[in-house]
Design an enzyme around this catalytic site. Structure first.
Site, short mmCIF file in Angstrom:
data_model
loop_
_atom_site.label_atom_id
_atom_site.label_comp_id
_atom_site.label_asym_id
_atom_site.label_seq_id
_atom_site.Cartn_x
_atom_site.Cartn_y
_atom_site.Cartn_z
N GLN A 101 0.82 -1.21 0.00
CA GLN A 101 0.00 0.00 0.00
C GLN A 101 0.85 1.27 0.00
O GLN A 101 0.33 2.37 -0.08
CB GLN A 101 -0.91 0.02 1.24
N HIS A 164 -0.61 -0.02 5.74
CA HIS A 164 -1.00 1.02 6.70
C HIS A 164 0.05 2.11 6.91
O HIS A 164 0.48 2.39 8.02
CB HIS A 164 -1.37 0.39 8.05
N GLU A 258 -13.46 5.76 11.45
CA GLU A 258 -13.70 6.85 12.39
C GLU A 258 -13.41 8.22 11.80
O GLU A 258 -12.40 8.41 11.12
CB GLU A 258 -12.82 6.69 13.64
N TYR A 268 -7.00 7.93 21.13
CA TYR A 268 -8.22 7.57 20.41
C TYR A 268 -8.45 6.06 20.32
O TYR A 268 -9.31 5.61 19.58
CB TYR A 268 -8.21 8.27 19.04
N TYR A 279 -10.45 -8.92 11.71
CA TYR A 279 -10.75 -9.68 10.50
C TYR A 279 -11.02 -11.14 10.81
O TYR A 279 -11.69 -11.83 10.05
CB TYR A 279 -9.60 -9.54 9.50
#
Length: 383
Positions: A101, A164, A258, A268, A279
């Site tokens: 990614q 990520h 979120e 958070y 998952y």
């Protein structure tokens, strides 16, 4: 040539599967400040193709002259001209790790670009024994080359996988820069994300030269002084709201995307608590309201929208003024949220057949540029 695609009414109500868990009629809010927003009235929009032929584009930013910078995840930075034509790759970028990614990610322009010609970007960087999220700056010369490129942030604790990375970057008029990072999918159950000495899963706040602002929350403590807030999973959207504050949006696991308004030094919750599940189907701690240690999101989605870039609308179309426009990667759409008093009071899904939307940019004339993974840029004009 700009080509008209359609003039369409795009349904909102059928797609607005939104916050507060299951969509059953008797579901009650889990906490006082959260809303389960109803579908907004449908907006008629005109959609045209502005540019096409890009390779996995990720971020777009206006230069103020009818031109736009656009990143391609493979490691190429290009200009899109006023007529939609695309330049050859700009030179002077550091080496980019196009891994999973990761790759060349967000791009942004200095608030004083007309005078300082400074641009910023985020990217995946190879650092033994793996990869990290990094942020850099350079001067954009008028011949299209980059001069004096330098990193202003390099994430610690390299991870071998390609997941990520985050990330968005926002330079501010006061000389500070916001950078969002991901948890890097390390599978460590959040040890790094919850660790205030590391920069995984954090909002980072720096000066434009990479130094640390003296009013950052962990200055003078044992925490990493670059950190603004912690406990985030994978923030791929960030924008400055009409209130002047930073807003971010992050991917949850299965459910639990979120929207947050990160505040200094606050936590958070990821991955101790979440409104999504793992998952594997395992619980991730349930809702956050059970613990005062973790901050509630302003809003969340279940099922997810897999958020990309976002921007607040500021333009002549009054019905959208101050609304938040978000790119959705899955199922794919342009998501509009209406906020009142810091709470989400309505949601609309537009361009539900457009596929994966990676970034959003609001133009001075009130139209919206939508960057698609498919390799093109759409101009969306509310009517």
């Amino acid at each position: 040539m700009i080509r008209v695609l359609a003039l369409m009414m795009l349904p909102a109500s059928a797609m607005a599967q939104v916050a507060q868990g299951p969509a059953n009629a008797d579901f009650q809010p889990a906490f006082e400040n959260q809303t389960r927003a109803p579908a907004l009235p449908e907006t008629r929009v005109e959609v045209t193709i502005f540019a096409q032929g890009l390779d996995s584009p990720w971020g777009i930013a206006p230069l103020g002259s009818g031109q736009f910078l656009v990143t391609e995840r493979s490691g190429t930075l290009r200009l899109i001209n006023k007529d939609g034509s695309i330049s050859a790759p700009l030179t002077g970028l550091p080496e980019v790790a196009a891994e999973g990614q990761g790759g060349l990610l967000d791009v942004a322009v200095s608030p004083d670009f007309a005078n300082d010609r400074t641009i910023f970007w985020t990217y995946a960087k190879a650092v033994r024994p793996g990869f990290v999220t990094a942020a850099a700056r350079a001067t954009l010369e008028r011949d299209g080359s980059l001069r004096n490129a330098m990193d202003i942030f390099v994430q610690d604790w390299p991870i071998r996988n390609g997941r990520h990375f985050g990330s968005r970057i926002i330079p501010m008029a006061d000389g500070t820069v916001w950078i969002t990072t991901g948890d890097r999918g390390a599978g460590d159950r959040g040890t790094l994300v919850q660790d205030v000495t590391t920069t995984h899963g954090k909002v980072i706040r720096l000066n434009a030269d990479g130094s640390v602002p003296r009013d950052n929350p962990f200055v003078g403590s044992s925490g990493n002084t670059q950190i603004w807030s912690l406990g985030h999973r994978n923030m791929q959207g960030a924008a400055i709201g009409p209130d002047g504050a930073l807003w971010t949006i992050e991917h949850g696991p299965r459910g639990g995307d979120e929207l947050n308004r990160p505040e200094a030094g606050l936590n958070y919750g990821w991955p101790v608590v979440s409104y999504g599940i793992d998952y594997s189907g395992a619980d991730v701690g349930g809702g956050k309201s059970s613990s005062a240690e973790y901050e509630e999101p302003v809003y969340y989605w279940d099922p997810v929208i897999a958020p990309g870039g976002m921007m607040f609308y500021d333009g002549p179309y009054r019905d959208w003024q101050g609304d938040l426009l978000i790119g959705s990667l899955n199922p794919g759409a342009l998501v509009r949220l209406k906020l009142e008093g810091g709470r989400v009071v309505g949601e609309e899904r537009l361009l539900t057949d457009a596929g994966r939307i990676r970034d959003v940019e609001v133009l001075d004339d009130g139209s919206v540029l939508v960057l698609r993974d498919a390799g093109d840029v759409l101009r969306v004009t509310p009517r």
